[in-house]
Write a protein that holds these residues in place. Structure first.
Motif, PDB file in Angstrom:
ATOM      1  N   GLY A   1       4.088  90.740  93.719  1.00  0.00           N
ATOM      2  CA  GLY A   1       3.126  90.912  92.659  1.00  0.00           C
ATOM      3  C   GLY A   1       2.800  92.383  92.453  1.00  0.00           C
ATOM      4  N   THR A   2       2.192  92.681  91.321  1.00  0.00           N
ATOM      5  CA  THR A   2       1.884  94.066  90.982  1.00  0.00           C
ATOM      6  C   THR A   2       0.388  94.274  90.834  1.00  0.00           C
ATOM      7  N   LYS A   3      -0.031  95.537  90.791  1.00  0.00           N
ATOM      8  CA  LYS A   3      -1.446  95.837  90.573  1.00  0.00           C
ATOM      9  C   LYS A   3      -1.868  95.470  89.162  1.00  0.00           C
ATOM     10  N   GLU A   4      -0.916  95.303  88.249  1.00  0.00           N
ATOM     11  CA  GLU A   4      -1.216  94.860  86.889  1.00  0.00           C
ATOM     12  C   GLU A   4      -1.319  93.346  86.788  1.00  0.00           C
ATOM     13  N   GLY A   5      -1.078  92.628  87.889  1.00  0.00           N
ATOM     14  CA  GLY A   5      -1.216  91.180  87.913  1.00  0.00           C
ATOM     15  C   GLY A   5       0.033  90.414  87.527  1.00  0.00           C
ATOM     16  N   VAL A   6       1.182  91.056  87.561  1.00  0.00           N
ATOM     17  CA  VAL A   6       2.428  90.380  87.206  1.00  0.00           C
ATOM     18  C   VAL A   6       3.125  89.919  88.485  1.00  0.00           C
ATOM     19  N   LEU A   7       3.534  88.655  88.485  1.00  0.00           N
ATOM     20  CA  LEU A   7       4.297  88.091  89.592  1.00  0.00           C
ATOM     21  C   LEU A   7       5.674  87.728  89.058  1.00  0.00           C
ATOM     22  N   ARG A   8       6.711  88.267  89.672  1.00  0.00           N
ATOM     23  CA  ARG A   8       8.084  87.977  89.269  1.00  0.00           C
ATOM     24  C   ARG A   8       8.863  87.448  90.470  1.00  0.00           C
ATOM     25  N   VAL A   9       9.686  86.452  90.211  1.00  0.00           N
ATOM     26  CA  VAL A   9      10.591  85.927  91.230  1.00  0.00           C
ATOM     27  C   VAL A   9      12.006  86.152  90.705  1.00  0.00           C
ATOM     28  N   HIS A  10      12.808  86.820  91.523  1.00  0.00           N
ATOM     29  CA  HIS A  10      14.194  87.114  91.167  1.00  0.00           C
ATOM     30  C   HIS A  10      15.138  86.394  92.112  1.00  0.00           C
ATOM     31  N   ARG A  11      16.287  86.070  91.602  1.00  0.00           N
ATOM     32  CA  ARG A  11      17.346  85.540  92.457  1.00  0.00           C
ATOM     33  C   ARG A  11      17.986  86.730  93.171  1.00  0.00           C
ATOM     34  N   ILE A  12      18.298  86.552  94.444  1.00  0.00           N
ATOM     35  CA  ILE A  12      18.993  87.585  95.208  1.00  0.00           C
ATOM     36  C   ILE A  12      20.476  87.228  95.206  1.00  0.00           C
ATOM     37  N   GLN A  13      21.300  88.213  94.934  1.00  0.00           N
ATOM     38  CA  GLN A  13      22.734  87.958  94.929  1.00  0.00           C
ATOM     39  C   GLN A  13      23.444  89.003  95.791  1.00  0.00           C
ATOM     40  N   GLU A  14      24.631  88.677  96.194  1.00  0.00           N
ATOM     41  CA  GLU A  14      25.404  89.589  97.030  1.00  0.00           C
ATOM     42  C   GLU A  14      26.409  90.337  96.176  1.00  0.00           C
ATOM     43  N   GLU A  15      26.449  91.641  96.381  1.00  0.00           N
ATOM     44  CA  GLU A  15      27.438  92.482  95.706  1.00  0.00           C
ATOM     45  C   GLU A  15      27.954  93.492  96.708  1.00  0.00           C
ATOM     46  N   GLY A  16      29.247  93.441  96.966  1.00  0.00           N
ATOM     47  CA  GLY A  16      29.868  94.404  97.880  1.00  0.00           C
ATOM     48  C   GLY A  16      29.295  94.376  99.280  1.00  0.00           C
ATOM     49  N   GLY A  17      28.901  93.199  99.759  1.00  0.00           N
ATOM     50  CA  GLY A  17      28.352  93.069 101.099  1.00  0.00           C
ATOM     51  C   GLY A  17      26.875  93.406 101.210  1.00  0.00           C
ATOM     52  N   SER A  18      26.224  93.733 100.086  1.00  0.00           N
ATOM     53  CA  SER A  18      24.795  94.046 100.088  1.00  0.00           C
ATOM     54  C   SER A  18      24.036  93.056  99.219  1.00  0.00           C
ATOM     55  N   ALA A  19      22.800  92.803  99.588  1.00  0.00           N
ATOM     56  CA  ALA A  19      21.933  91.944  98.779  1.00  0.00           C
ATOM     57  C   ALA A  19      21.290  92.804  97.693  1.00  0.00           C
ATOM     58  N   VAL A  20      21.381  92.335  96.447  1.00  0.00           N
ATOM     59  CA  VAL A  20      20.785  93.062  95.331  1.00  0.00           C
ATOM     60  C   VAL A  20      19.936  92.110  94.503  1.00  0.00           C
ATOM     61  N   LEU A  21      18.980  92.697  93.803  1.00  0.00           N
ATOM     62  CA  LEU A  21      18.091  91.927  92.951  1.00  0.00           C
ATOM     63  C   LEU A  21      18.868  91.361  91.785  1.00  0.00           C
ATOM     64  N   GLY A  22      18.804  90.047  91.613  1.00  0.00           N
ATOM     65  CA  GLY A  22      19.502  89.376  90.521  1.00  0.00           C
ATOM     66  C   GLY A  22      18.585  89.163  89.337  1.00  0.00           C
ATOM     67  N   HIS A  23      18.900  88.174  88.541  1.00  0.00           N
ATOM     68  CA  HIS A  23      18.118  87.925  87.330  1.00  0.00           C
ATOM     69  C   HIS A  23      16.750  87.313  87.642  1.00  0.00           C
ATOM     70  N   ASN A  24      15.833  87.522  86.744  1.00  0.00           N
ATOM     71  CA  ASN A  24      14.460  87.032  86.860  1.00  0.00           C
ATOM     72  C   ASN A  24      14.458  85.523  86.606  1.00  0.00           C
ATOM     73  N   ILE A  25      13.939  84.722  87.558  1.00  0.00           N
ATOM     74  CA  ILE A  25      13.905  83.277  87.353  1.00  0.00           C
ATOM     75  C   ILE A  25      12.502  82.749  87.050  1.00  0.00           C
ATOM     76  N   PHE A  26      11.467  83.582  87.274  1.00  0.00           N
ATOM     77  CA  PHE A  26      10.095  83.155  86.993  1.00  0.00           C
ATOM     78  C   PHE A  26       9.221  84.387  86.864  1.00  0.00           C
ATOM     79  N   GLU A  27       8.272  84.334  85.907  1.00  0.00           N
ATOM     80  CA  GLU A  27       7.309  85.421  85.746  1.00  0.00           C
ATOM     81  C   GLU A  27       5.997  84.839  85.220  1.00  0.00           C
ATOM     82  N   THR A  28       4.896  85.331  85.755  1.00  0.00           N
ATOM     83  CA  THR A  28       3.574  84.917  85.305  1.00  0.00           C
ATOM     84  C   THR A  28       2.633  86.106  85.410  1.00  0.00           C
ATOM     85  N   ARG A  29       1.491  85.991  84.764  1.00  0.00           N
ATOM     86  CA  ARG A  29       0.513  87.073  84.766  1.00  0.00           C
ATOM     87  C   ARG A  29      -0.814  86.538  85.298  1.00  0.00           C
ATOM     88  N   ASN A  30      -1.451  87.340  86.153  1.00  0.00           N
ATOM     89  CA  ASN A  30      -2.731  87.021  86.762  1.00  0.00           C
ATOM     90  C   ASN A  30      -3.807  87.887  86.112  1.00  0.00           C
TER      91      ASN A  30
END
Length: 108
Positions: A1-30
């Motif tokens: 979550g952020t200080k602006e109240g945004v919560l994002r959930v991203h899929r984690i994917q593997e690229e070249g043996g490293s875990a990287v942030l994938g596409h956004n699967i959920f977002e909401t605002r608090n």
């Protein structure tokens, strides 16, 4: 979550043996900064809370809000026990409150 109240959930994917942030699967605002977010051990729920004194419980299969809990002070931390029987909330007023995860009602 952020200080602006945004919560994002991203899929984690593997690229070249490293875990990287994938596409956004959920977002909401608090209504305030999100101080804590946690997945339940069975990954069926995500909880998020912070300065607005509200803990929101999401069902991860649909990303719909299951429940909202209002507490007396800002939420500093939310965590599930390893057996997924209770949820503990630590708040800015130095209190820890436990909730039954089958009902999300306080344990007295």
């Amino acid at each position: 979550g952020t200080k602006e109240g945004v919560l994002r959930v991203h899929r984690i994917q593997e690229e070249g043996g490293s875990a990287v942030l994938g596409h956004n699967i959920f977002e909401t605002r608090n209504n305030g900064a999100i101080r804590s977010a946690a997945f339940s051990p069975d990954a069926l729920h995500l909880v998020a809370g912070g300065y607005d004194k509200t803990l929101t419980i999401f069902e991860t299969s649909s990303w719909l809000t299951v429940s909202e809990l209002t507490v007396d002070a800002s939420i500093n931390v939310a965590t599930f026990d390893p057996n997924n029987e209770f949820l503990a909330l630590g708040s800015r007023d130095h209190c820890i409150t436990f909730y039954d995860t089958s009902t999300f009602h306080p344990i007295k």
